[in-house]
Scaffold this active site. Structure first.
Site, PDB file in Angstrom:
ATOM      1  CD  GLU A  59      -2.860   0.817   2.558  1.00  0.00           C
ATOM      2  OE1 GLU A  59      -3.263  -0.320   2.886  1.00  0.00           O
ATOM      3  OE2 GLU A  59      -3.118   1.836   3.202  1.00  0.00           O
ATOM      4  CG  ASP A  76      -1.688   4.574   2.928  1.00  0.00           C
ATOM      5  OD1 ASP A  76      -2.502   4.160   2.115  1.00  0.00           O
ATOM      6  OD2 ASP A  76      -1.394   3.984   3.985  1.00  0.00           O
ATOM      7  CD  GLU A 105      -4.892   7.803   6.114  1.00  0.00           C
ATOM      8  OE1 GLU A 105      -5.546   8.318   7.047  1.00  0.00           O
ATOM      9  OE2 GLU A 105      -4.390   6.689   6.186  1.00  0.00           O
ATOM     10  CG  HIS A 145      -0.731   9.987   7.804  1.00  0.00           C
ATOM     11  ND1 HIS A 145      -0.333   9.887   9.112  1.00  0.00           N
ATOM     12  CD2 HIS A 145      -0.865   8.717   7.357  1.00  0.00           C
ATOM     13  CE1 HIS A 145      -0.222   8.612   9.451  1.00  0.00           C
ATOM     14  NE2 HIS A 145      -0.533   7.886   8.393  1.00  0.00           N
ATOM     15  CG  ASN A 186       2.319   4.082   6.619  1.00  0.00           C
ATOM     16  OD1 ASN A 186       3.504   3.730   6.595  1.00  0.00           O
ATOM     17  ND2 ASN A 186       1.467   3.627   7.518  1.00  0.00           N
ATOM     18  NE  ARG A 188       8.901   0.348   5.642  1.00  0.00           N
ATOM     19  CZ  ARG A 188       8.405  -0.830   5.277  1.00  0.00           C
ATOM     20  NH1 ARG A 188       7.189  -0.909   4.763  1.00  0.00           N
ATOM     21  NH2 ARG A 188       9.116  -1.935   5.416  1.00  0.00           N
ATOM     22  CD  GLU A 189       2.931   5.227  10.815  1.00  0.00           C
ATOM     23  OE1 GLU A 189       4.112   5.096  11.204  1.00  0.00           O
ATOM     24  OE2 GLU A 189       2.052   4.385  11.047  1.00  0.00           O
ATOM     25  CD1 TRP A 234      -8.759   7.660  14.102  1.00  0.00           C
ATOM     26  CD2 TRP A 234      -7.018   8.775  13.235  1.00  0.00           C
ATOM     27  NE1 TRP A 234      -8.758   7.452  12.739  1.00  0.00           N
ATOM     28  CE2 TRP A 234      -7.695   8.108  12.189  1.00  0.00           C
ATOM     29  CE3 TRP A 234      -5.888   9.544  12.934  1.00  0.00           C
ATOM     30  CZ2 TRP A 234      -7.278   8.192  10.860  1.00  0.00           C
ATOM     31  CZ3 TRP A 234      -5.474   9.625  11.598  1.00  0.00           C
ATOM     32  CH2 TRP A 234      -6.166   8.945  10.590  1.00  0.00           C
ATOM     33  N   GLY A 267      -5.117  14.789  17.597  1.00  0.00           N
ATOM     34  CA  GLY A 267      -5.137  13.543  18.362  1.00  0.00           C
ATOM     35  C   GLY A 267      -6.524  13.113  18.824  1.00  0.00           C
ATOM     36  NE  ARG A 273       5.075   4.270  15.603  1.00  0.00           N
ATOM     37  CZ  ARG A 273       4.924   4.393  14.287  1.00  0.00           C
ATOM     38  NH1 ARG A 273       5.300   5.489  13.686  1.00  0.00           N
ATOM     39  NH2 ARG A 273       4.430   3.407  13.591  1.00  0.00           N
TER      40      ARG A 273
HETATM   41  C1  LIG Z   1      -4.370  21.257  13.455  1.00  0.00           C
HETATM   42  O1  LIG Z   1      -3.883  22.446  14.034  1.00  0.00           O
HETATM   43  C2  LIG Z   1      -3.133  22.278  15.221  1.00  0.00           C
HETATM   44  C3  LIG Z   1      -2.766  23.645  15.742  1.00  0.00           C
HETATM   45  O2  LIG Z   1      -2.094  24.396  14.759  1.00  0.00           O
HETATM   46  C4  LIG Z   1      -1.912  21.401  14.954  1.00  0.00           C
HETATM   47  O3  LIG Z   1      -1.227  21.140  16.160  1.00  0.00           O
HETATM   48  C5  LIG Z   1      -2.350  20.085  14.315  1.00  0.00           C
HETATM   49  O4  LIG Z   1      -1.226  19.307  13.958  1.00  0.00           O
HETATM   50  C6  LIG Z   1      -3.174  20.368  13.077  1.00  0.00           C
HETATM   51  N1  LIG Z   1      -3.551  19.178  12.308  1.00  0.00           N
HETATM   52  C7  LIG Z   1      -4.265  18.166  12.762  1.00  0.00           C
HETATM   53  C8  LIG Z   1      -4.602  17.124  11.801  1.00  0.00           C
HETATM   54  O5  LIG Z   1      -4.638  18.089  13.921  1.00  0.00           O
END
Ligand SMILES: *[C@@H]1O[C@H](CO)[C@@H](O)[C@H](O)[C@H]1NC(C)=O
Length: 296
Positions: free
Chosen positions: A102, A104, A106, A119, A121, A130-131, A196, A200, A285
């Site tokens: 694959e 990727d 994203e 992102h 991979n 392998r990100e 996610w 995060g 990791r």
């Molecule tokens: C969204 O914005 C924040 C603050 O600038 C950043 O830390 C984060 O990496 C950005 N992207 C995502 C996918 O959360």
């Protein structure tokens, strides 16, 4: 009368050239199936534009009709604008099965004014981890930009507007698997990953902005296409943005393409400025040690 004939002659020539270009250009209906989303994925503008949408009920996605075994695949994408937090637009090549390969891209959305995360991979024989993640040097929701995957026997090169951002080299000689036997299809989907994706998982999808929409155009594959019976035909340029009458010459170019010194330097520069995560610099990791390719 003579003047009329002359003018008509010009019109005729224009028509012939135009139709030849259209025939070579192809359309999304010939290249892709919308595979899920019950009407949320659409092919518009006589097959020259594809849109995916996401609402509270469902996302949507498409896949290529063809399978490729090596190719240079270009597509222009315009990502979900505004508050896209929680949404993910996945755009990738993949084969089937547990030991699949694959490649990727994203795109992780964000709240208005905050940057997307790109992102990437690479999976070989079912194994990923392998990100590498990047910021973009433009707003990917304002205009269409070209995202390319060059996959040939020696390299997998990720490019954004023709700027190389990542080069996964064939290091089979050093015992690292490289995708080379399993044909891949091109897939894309727009879906909700607010558990996610954004910061995060702390920022949730705001459904008051739904439906979310991403657009695709100018697809081009200079590739080895798997034909009936499993044989591959290299050299065909297909897609809405195919090179007319390309063929052997174009095929030879991508099949042997590597980054020359200048392009390698540009890639390093982009990585130094825009890369925000690299699995090769994250030893926490990998308690057993970093993947072998990281030291090569
Ligand atoms: C969204 O914005 C924040 C603050 O600038 C950043 O830390 C984060 O990496 C950005 N992207 C995502 C996918 O959360």
């Amino acid at each position: 009368m003579a003047k009329f004939m002359a003018v008509w002659g010009v019109v005729m020539v224009a028509v012939v050239v135009w139709s030849a270009a259209m025939a070579a250009a192809g359309n999304f209906n010939e290249e892709f199936d919308i595979t899920w989303g019950e009407g949320r994925g659409k092919i518009l503008e006589k097959g020259q534009l594809l849109t995916l949408t996401l609402d509270r009920t469902s996302g949507s996605g498409f896949q290529s009709k063809h399978e490729y075994l090596y190719g240079k695949i270009d597509m222009q994408l315009r990502l979900v604008p505004g508050n896209s937090a929680g949404t993910v637009t996945a755009y990738y090549l993949s084969s089937q099965g547990a030991a699949h390969d694959e490649i990727d891209f994203e795109f992780l959305g964000n709240v208005t004014g905050e940057p997307y995360t790109l992102h990437t991979n690479v999976f070989t024989q079912g194994q990923g981890n392998r990100e590498m993640q990047f910021r973009l040097w433009f707003d990917p929701t304002k205009d269409f930009h070209t995202y390319s995957i060059l996959w040939n026997p020696k390299h997998i090169i990720f490019m954004v507007d023709d700027m190389p951002i990542r080069d996964f080299r064939n290091l089979e000689g050093k015992g690292i698997a490289f995708p080379k036997n399993q044909p891949m299809r091109l897939y894309s989907s727009l879906w909700n990953a607010d558990d996610w994706a954004t910061q995060g998982g702390r920022v949730k999808t705001d459904w008051s902005h739904a439906p979310f929409s991403a657009s695709y155009r100018a697809f081009r594959a200079d590739a080895c296409v798997v034909a009936a019976g499993g044989r591959t035909r290299c050299g065909a340029s297909v897609g809405t943005d195919a090179a007319p009458g390309s063929g052997a010459a174009a095929a030879a170019a991508w099949y042997n393409q590597e980054l020359d010194l200048t392009r390698q330097q540009r890639m390093r520069w982009v990585q130094s400025k825009y890369m925000i995560y690299n699995y090769c610099t994250d030893p926490k990791r990998f308690p057993q040690g970093l993947p072998a390719e990281c030291s090569m």
